[in-house]
Design a protein around this motif. Structure first.
Motif, PDB file in Angstrom:
ATOM      1  N   PHE A   1       4.984  -9.671   5.072  1.00 40.37           N
ATOM      2  CA  PHE A   1       5.376  -9.692   3.660  1.00 40.37           C
ATOM      3  C   PHE A   1       4.289 -10.314   2.784  1.00 40.37           C
ATOM      4  O   PHE A   1       4.571 -10.959   1.775  1.00 40.37           O
ATOM      5  CB  PHE A   1       6.727 -10.400   3.478  1.00 40.37           C
ATOM      6  N   THR A   2       3.041 -10.106   3.211  1.00 36.92           N
ATOM      7  CA  THR A   2       1.878 -10.559   2.455  1.00 36.92           C
ATOM      8  C   THR A   2       0.928  -9.375   2.411  1.00 36.92           C
ATOM      9  O   THR A   2      -0.069  -9.322   3.121  1.00 36.92           O
ATOM     10  CB  THR A   2       1.213 -11.779   3.137  1.00 36.92           C
ATOM     11  N   SER A   3       1.252  -8.385   1.567  1.00 41.42           N
ATOM     12  CA  SER A   3       0.570  -7.105   1.664  1.00 41.42           C
ATOM     13  C   SER A   3       0.472  -6.378   0.331  1.00 41.42           C
ATOM     14  O   SER A   3       1.408  -6.405  -0.483  1.00 41.42           O
ATOM     15  CB  SER A   3       1.299  -6.206   2.670  1.00 41.42           C
ATOM     16  N   PHE A   4      -0.654  -5.689   0.147  1.00 42.09           N
ATOM     17  CA  PHE A   4      -0.863  -4.831  -1.014  1.00 42.09           C
ATOM     18  C   PHE A   4       0.065  -3.618  -0.970  1.00 42.09           C
ATOM     19  O   PHE A   4       0.290  -2.974  -1.992  1.00 42.09           O
ATOM     20  CB  PHE A   4      -2.319  -4.360  -1.039  1.00 42.09           C
ATOM     21  N   GLN A   5       0.639  -3.323   0.185  1.00 41.32           N
ATOM     22  CA  GLN A   5       1.503  -2.148   0.309  1.00 41.32           C
ATOM     23  C   GLN A   5       2.597  -2.150  -0.745  1.00 41.32           C
ATOM     24  O   GLN A   5       2.907  -1.119  -1.352  1.00 41.32           O
ATOM     25  CB  GLN A   5       2.142  -2.096   1.685  1.00 41.32           C
ATOM     26  N   PHE A   6       3.192  -3.314  -0.984  1.00 39.62           N
ATOM     27  CA  PHE A   6       4.319  -3.378  -1.913  1.00 39.62           C
ATOM     28  C   PHE A   6       3.855  -3.160  -3.356  1.00 39.62           C
ATOM     29  O   PHE A   6       4.610  -2.638  -4.173  1.00 39.62           O
ATOM     30  CB  PHE A   6       5.035  -4.709  -1.752  1.00 39.62           C
ATOM     31  N   LEU A   7       2.624  -3.534  -3.650  1.00 40.02           N
ATOM     32  CA  LEU A   7       2.076  -3.277  -4.970  1.00 40.02           C
ATOM     33  C   LEU A   7       1.846  -1.787  -5.176  1.00 40.02           C
ATOM     34  O   LEU A   7       1.943  -1.285  -6.292  1.00 40.02           O
ATOM     35  CB  LEU A   7       0.758  -4.036  -5.153  1.00 40.02           C
ATOM     36  N   ALA A   8       1.551  -1.075  -4.097  1.00 42.52           N
ATOM     37  CA  ALA A   8       1.374   0.369  -4.189  1.00 42.52           C
ATOM     38  C   ALA A   8       2.708   1.081  -4.392  1.00 42.52           C
ATOM     39  O   ALA A   8       2.744   2.194  -4.914  1.00 42.52           O
ATOM     40  CB  ALA A   8       0.687   0.904  -2.934  1.00 42.52           C
ATOM     41  N   GLN A   9       3.793   0.437  -4.020  1.00 42.08           N
ATOM     42  CA  GLN A   9       5.110   1.060  -4.120  1.00 42.08           C
ATOM     43  C   GLN A   9       5.830   0.725  -5.421  1.00 42.08           C
ATOM     44  O   GLN A   9       6.698   1.496  -5.854  1.00 42.08           O
ATOM     45  CB  GLN A   9       5.976   0.630  -2.932  1.00 42.08           C
ATOM     46  N   ALA A  10       5.514  -0.413  -6.013  1.00 42.87           N
ATOM     47  CA  ALA A  10       6.261  -0.851  -7.199  1.00 42.87           C
ATOM     48  C   ALA A  10       5.401  -1.745  -8.080  1.00 42.87           C
ATOM     49  O   ALA A  10       4.425  -2.345  -7.622  1.00 42.87           O
ATOM     50  CB  ALA A  10       7.527  -1.602  -6.774  1.00 42.87           C
ATOM     51  N   TYR A  11       5.786  -1.817  -9.335  1.00 35.13           N
ATOM     52  CA  TYR A  11       5.091  -2.689 -10.283  1.00 35.13           C
ATOM     53  C   TYR A  11       5.622  -4.104 -10.092  1.00 35.13           C
ATOM     54  O   TYR A  11       6.725  -4.440 -10.540  1.00 35.13           O
ATOM     55  CB  TYR A  11       5.339  -2.209 -11.714  1.00 35.13           C
ATOM     56  N   VAL A  12       4.852  -4.940  -9.401  1.00 37.67           N
ATOM     57  CA  VAL A  12       5.275  -6.305  -9.061  1.00 37.67           C
ATOM     58  C   VAL A  12       4.139  -7.288  -9.349  1.00 37.67           C
ATOM     59  O   VAL A  12       3.562  -7.879  -8.429  1.00 37.67           O
ATOM     60  CB  VAL A  12       5.740  -6.391  -7.589  1.00 37.67           C
TER      61      VAL A  12
END
Length: 413
Positions: free
Chosen positions: A202-213
């Motif tokens: 849960f320390t990943s750029f992946q989530f930034l690629a999926q949503a505006y966070v």
């Protein structure tokens, strides 16, 4: 304002479902809400194990807060993101239980791994896929990162089942985001980026690629990246423990640009391939693909906002890369590849990499690479069109924000 837009259209069924979700929320009903504590509790029940490392729980809590307050997720987005987070948490708990039950896994050696570390949209994905065809390399595959437990073995009967599960999920993404396939090569049995590994932390750029966070990204860039990459190494040890091995791990992520120092701290004998392309092409192309992915999770994706965000993010990452590289002594561990050279002659670039690192390119591996290039020509699924105008940026901004990196590019010729 941009003089053209990034147009993203989804199937009617998806649009109708999201519209129904909006009506429900207006009526006070919030389906598929995200709750970090509930996700962790479920993972502990499913795995029968509780994590001692607080990092993944801290990251998950920060991510959920950012998703709830900033991402404007649609009904489908909430459903899909909750599934993504639960799957990641379940996998992490199961992997850590495997380490607890078999502590010898932590002794699995990881020797001279190869990292493709270059600008996004600069040929890293195709280069990764090509080098993966060398039997000396072992890359983590997409399905292995999504469904890693138990560690796959050479004759694992459930591998086909897991592979087909992920293949079906990817096909659904392609149907929901029709333009995604022409923008990015992705297959269930293809090599996966390291962002999918760090997503389990849960320390990943992946989530930034999926949503505006944006709040989550602020937390991410200040997180302990050496500790994050030690989890990355732990994941490789887990996969390797199943018996599917290779002399060299083959890994890839543009995000490693912002943590080159930490990468060499965790993998001191690593070999690093850095691909380069003019940021005037990198930024709008990256923004385009991220905007497409975010549109799957939110009906309020703003392509211009995403473009401005990506312009700033990658300028910062490149500056971190240049700082870390200037301080690194092992110059022979790094090879630079220019995107234009790679587009012109992929196999010539591959040969130059092998020459620099002292590897042997066997005839059968070369043949597989050449066949892949014939089967996956550039533009096979359509032409990916993008421009600075689509994100409201100008060449002058690129020159200013990326001045240090552009100066570095000049030294490469």
């Amino acid at each position: 304002m941009p003089d053209e837009a990034i147009r993203i259209r989804h199937p009617v069924a998806l649009r109708m479902a999201n519209a129904a979700g909006t009506l429900l929320e207006r009526g006070g009903v919030v389906p598929f809400s995200l709750d970090a504590a509930r996700i962790v509790d479920r993972s502990e029940r499913v795995s029968g194990f509780a994590l001692s490392d607080p990092t993944p729980q801290d990251g998950l809590a920060m991510l959920v807060r950012s998703l709830e307050s900033e991402a404007a997720l649609s009904l489908f987005g909430k459903f899909a993101m909750r599934r993504v987070l639960q799957r990641a948490a379940d996998a992490r708990h199961r992997i850590e239980r495997a380490f607890a039950e078999h502590p010898e896994i932590a002794g699995e050696p990881i020797r001279k791994p190869v990292f493709i570390v270059g600008a996004p949209r600069s040929g890293t994905t195709i280069l990764h896929a090509l080098l993966h065809l060398d039997r000396e390399h072992r890359a983590p595959l997409c399905w292995e990162c999504l469904l890693p437990y138990p560690a796959p073995g050479p004759a694992d009967s459930v591998v086909a089942e897991r592979l087909e599960t992920v293949r079906g999920e990817f096909e659904r993404i392609f149907r929901l985001v029709p333009d995604f396939r022409r923008k990015h090569y992705m297959a269930a049995d293809a090599p996966q980026e390291c962002i999918a590994i760090t997503a389990l932390n849960f320390t990943s750029f992946q989530f930034l690629a999926q949503a505006y966070v944006p709040s989550y990204h602020e937390w991410f860039v200040d997180a302990d990246q050496e500790r994050n990459l030690r989890w990355h190494r732990r994941f490789l040890q887990f996969l390797q423990s199943g018996g599917v091995r290779g002399p060299r791990w083959l890994l890839k992520s543009p995000v490693h640009l912002m943590r080159l120092r930490e990468l060499f701290a965790v993998y001191p004998d690593a070999r690093v391939i850095v691909t380069h392309r003019h940021p005037g092409r990198i930024v709008p192309s990256t923004a385009s693909i991220i905007s497409s992915m975010r549109s799957l999770y939110s009906d309020h994706e703003d392509a211009v906002r995403t473009g401005r965000e990506q312009l700033r993010i990658w300028a910062d990452y490149f500056n971190r890369f240049l700082r870390d590289r200037s301080r690194h002594d092992g110059k022979t561990q790094i090879v630079d590849v220019l995107f234009d050279d790679f587009v012109r002659d992929q196999m010539a670039v591959v040969e130059s990499i092998y020459g620099r690192f002292g590897w042997q390119l066997r005839a059968e591996d070369r043949a597989r690479m050449e066949s892949f290039l014939l089967e996956e020509p550039r533009g096979k699924h359509g032409v990916h069109e993008y421009s600075l105008a689509q994100i409201g940026a100008t060449p002058a901004e690129i020159e200013r924000e990326y001045a240090n990196y552009l100066d570095f590019l000049e030294t490469l010729g």
